[in-house]
Design an enzyme around this catalytic site. Structure first.
Site, PDB file in Angstrom:
ATOM      1  N   MET A  31       0.844  -1.205   0.000  1.00 19.01           N
ATOM      2  CA  MET A  31       0.000   0.000   0.000  1.00 19.01           C
ATOM      3  C   MET A  31       0.878   1.253   0.000  1.00 19.01           C
ATOM      4  SD  MET A  31      -3.403  -0.945   2.111  1.00 19.01           S
ATOM      5  CE  MET A  31      -2.749  -0.695   3.748  1.00 19.01           C
ATOM      6  N   GLY A  37      11.139  -3.038   5.553  1.00 23.99           N
ATOM      7  CA  GLY A  37      10.374  -4.301   5.576  1.00 23.99           C
ATOM      8  C   GLY A  37       9.883  -4.644   4.176  1.00 23.99           C
ATOM      9  N   HIS A  38       9.285  -3.665   3.518  1.00 23.55           N
ATOM     10  CA  HIS A  38       8.834  -3.892   2.132  1.00 23.55           C
ATOM     11  C   HIS A  38      10.021  -4.244   1.232  1.00 23.55           C
ATOM     12  CE1 HIS A  38       5.636  -0.898   3.515  1.00 23.55           C
ATOM     13  NE2 HIS A  38       4.896  -1.900   3.093  1.00 23.55           N
ATOM     14  N   GLY A 148       4.811 -10.471   3.857  1.00 22.01           N
ATOM     15  CA  GLY A 148       5.563 -10.374   5.104  1.00 22.01           C
ATOM     16  C   GLY A 148       4.866 -11.091   6.249  1.00 22.01           C
ATOM     17  N   ARG A 188       2.430   2.610   9.389  1.00 21.88           N
ATOM     18  CA  ARG A 188       1.646   3.330  10.409  1.00 21.88           C
ATOM     19  C   ARG A 188       2.524   3.883  11.539  1.00 21.88           C
ATOM     20  NH1 ARG A 188      -2.569  -0.606   8.873  1.00 21.88           N
ATOM     21  NH2 ARG A 188      -4.362   0.604   8.153  1.00 21.88           N
TER      22      ARG A 188
HETATM   23  P1  AMP Z   1       1.436  -3.037   3.490  1.00 24.17           P
HETATM   24  O1  AMP Z   1       2.019  -2.013   2.572  1.00 24.17           O
HETATM   25  O2  AMP Z   1       1.407  -2.648   4.919  1.00 24.17           O
HETATM   26  O3  AMP Z   1       0.117  -3.576   2.965  1.00 24.17           O
HETATM   27  O4  AMP Z   1       2.423  -4.288   3.449  1.00 24.17           O
HETATM   28  C1  AMP Z   1       2.802  -4.871   2.243  1.00 24.17           C
HETATM   29  C2  AMP Z   1       3.577  -6.125   2.532  1.00 24.17           C
HETATM   30  O5  AMP Z   1       4.737  -5.805   3.292  1.00 24.17           O
HETATM   31  C3  AMP Z   1       2.785  -7.162   3.357  1.00 24.17           C
HETATM   32  O6  AMP Z   1       3.062  -8.446   2.850  1.00 24.17           O
HETATM   33  C4  AMP Z   1       3.347  -6.954   4.737  1.00 24.17           C
HETATM   34  O7  AMP Z   1       3.238  -8.107   5.556  1.00 24.17           O
HETATM   35  C5  AMP Z   1       4.790  -6.650   4.429  1.00 24.17           C
HETATM   36  N1  AMP Z   1       5.433  -5.940   5.548  1.00 24.17           N
HETATM   37  C6  AMP Z   1       5.021  -4.798   6.144  1.00 24.17           C
HETATM   38  N2  AMP Z   1       5.836  -4.477   7.167  1.00 24.17           N
HETATM   39  C7  AMP Z   1       6.776  -5.453   7.227  1.00 24.17           C
HETATM   40  C8  AMP Z   1       7.896  -5.708   8.088  1.00 24.17           C
HETATM   41  N3  AMP Z   1       8.201  -4.898   9.107  1.00 24.17           N
HETATM   42  N4  AMP Z   1       8.639  -6.805   7.856  1.00 24.17           N
HETATM   43  C9  AMP Z   1       8.336  -7.654   6.833  1.00 24.17           C
HETATM   44  N5  AMP Z   1       7.297  -7.477   5.998  1.00 24.17           N
HETATM   45  C10 AMP Z   1       6.537  -6.390   6.193  1.00 24.17           C
END
Ligand code: AMP
Length: 280
Positions: A31, A37-38, A148, A188
């Protein structure tokens, strides 16, 4: 430089070209608001396929009415720069109408796993997640997709959905990437004030303590009581659970992997975290 595609049609024709050259495609849905992490998911994607597609789409159907959809961070220029530096081939940043040309209604029913933990406090959340991931998988048709473990319940639900509808897509997961003080990286976290940010690392400390107590054979209910009391003093507790990591149900004699999962509010920011480990 990563190529940016804003429409499904243009993306599909680009990917068809790669496919006709027998290139394999790895997909990382996000998103935006990208952090390390991403980027760790991008690294795994690159290691496992010829071409990497990263989507940046803030999916309205996974947000509840009073949640943060309207203020979700949009850092597109920075995201693009980070993905350029990683030599990601394709960024897919579609509009809502492109993703949902027939509107956002859906009749997805995921069963009990979507009604517990985050699903209990965010009704409809996982149905929205599955709706968008299904749609994105149909558009991108990747060979592999990377998620993740930060969103551990989401990962299990996506694996379940994918094995049913997209059995040829390999789902790869990556462990949580953390800040130096242990806080799980999250878009966040940008919402946290300086004081809240300093305080937030306590969440991981509680998880680590609970894991240690579990490995020392403490009684589960006792561990839960201690952790929930600590978390409720420090934060506003949503849930804290110790479960079978394969099923997210109660631990049984067949359990080989444990998941300790929690969600709390710090001010108005909801933080989630987990630790997964072998039962030992
Ligand atoms: P989001 O943008 O929050 O929807 O996350 C996109 C992807 O990044 C999802 O698969 C999450 O699980 C992964 N993700 C977000 N934060 C982390 C993190 N700290 N470590 C590993 N993967 C992450």
């Amino acid at each position: 430089m990563s190529k940016v595609f804003n429409t499904t049609t243009s993306l599909k024709s680009e990917l068809d070209n790669y496919r006709s050259d027998s290139k394999t495609i790895a997909f990382v849905p996000t998103m935006g608001g990208l952090h390390a992490g991403h980027l760790s998911l991008v690294d795994i994607a690159k290691e496992n396929a010829d071409i990497v597609v990263v989507s940046i789409f803030v999916n309205p159907t996974q947000f509840g009415k009073n949640e943060d959809f309207d203020k979700y961070p949009n850092t597109f220029e920075n995201d693009k720069q980070l993905l350029d530096e990683k030599a990601v081939e394709i960024i897919f940043a579609p509009s809502k109408d492109d993703i949902y040309p027939q509107g956002t209604d859906s009749d997805i029913n995921l069963g009990e796993i979507a009604n517990i933990l985050c699903g209990a406090s965010r009704p409809g959340h996982f149905e929205g997640v599955v709706q968008v991931v299904k749609r994105l998988f149909e558009i991108v048709k990747p060979d592999i997709a990377v998620f993740g473990e930060k969103d551990f319940q989401q990962l299990l639900i996506i694996k379940q959905m994918s094995s049913q509808y997209f059995p040829d897509i390999e789902i790869i997961s990556h462990p949580i990437v953390r800040e130096a003080d242990g806080l799980a990286m999250s878009t966040r976290n940008l919402y946290l004030s300086t004081d809240e940010r300093r305080f937030a690392s306590k969440l991981y400390q509680v998880l680590l303590n609970a894991k240690q107590n579990y490995l020392n054979n403490a009684d589960i209910q006792t561990i839960k009581n201690k952790a929930t009391t600590t978390l409720d003093e420090a934060f506003s507790l949503d849930y804290f659970e110790i479960l079978d990591a394969n099923t997210l149900m109660e631990i049984t004699t067949n359990t080989d992997k444990i998941a300790i999962l929690c969600a709390v509010f710090l001010g108005s920011t909801r933080l989630i975290d987990n630790i997964i480990f072998n039962k030992g």
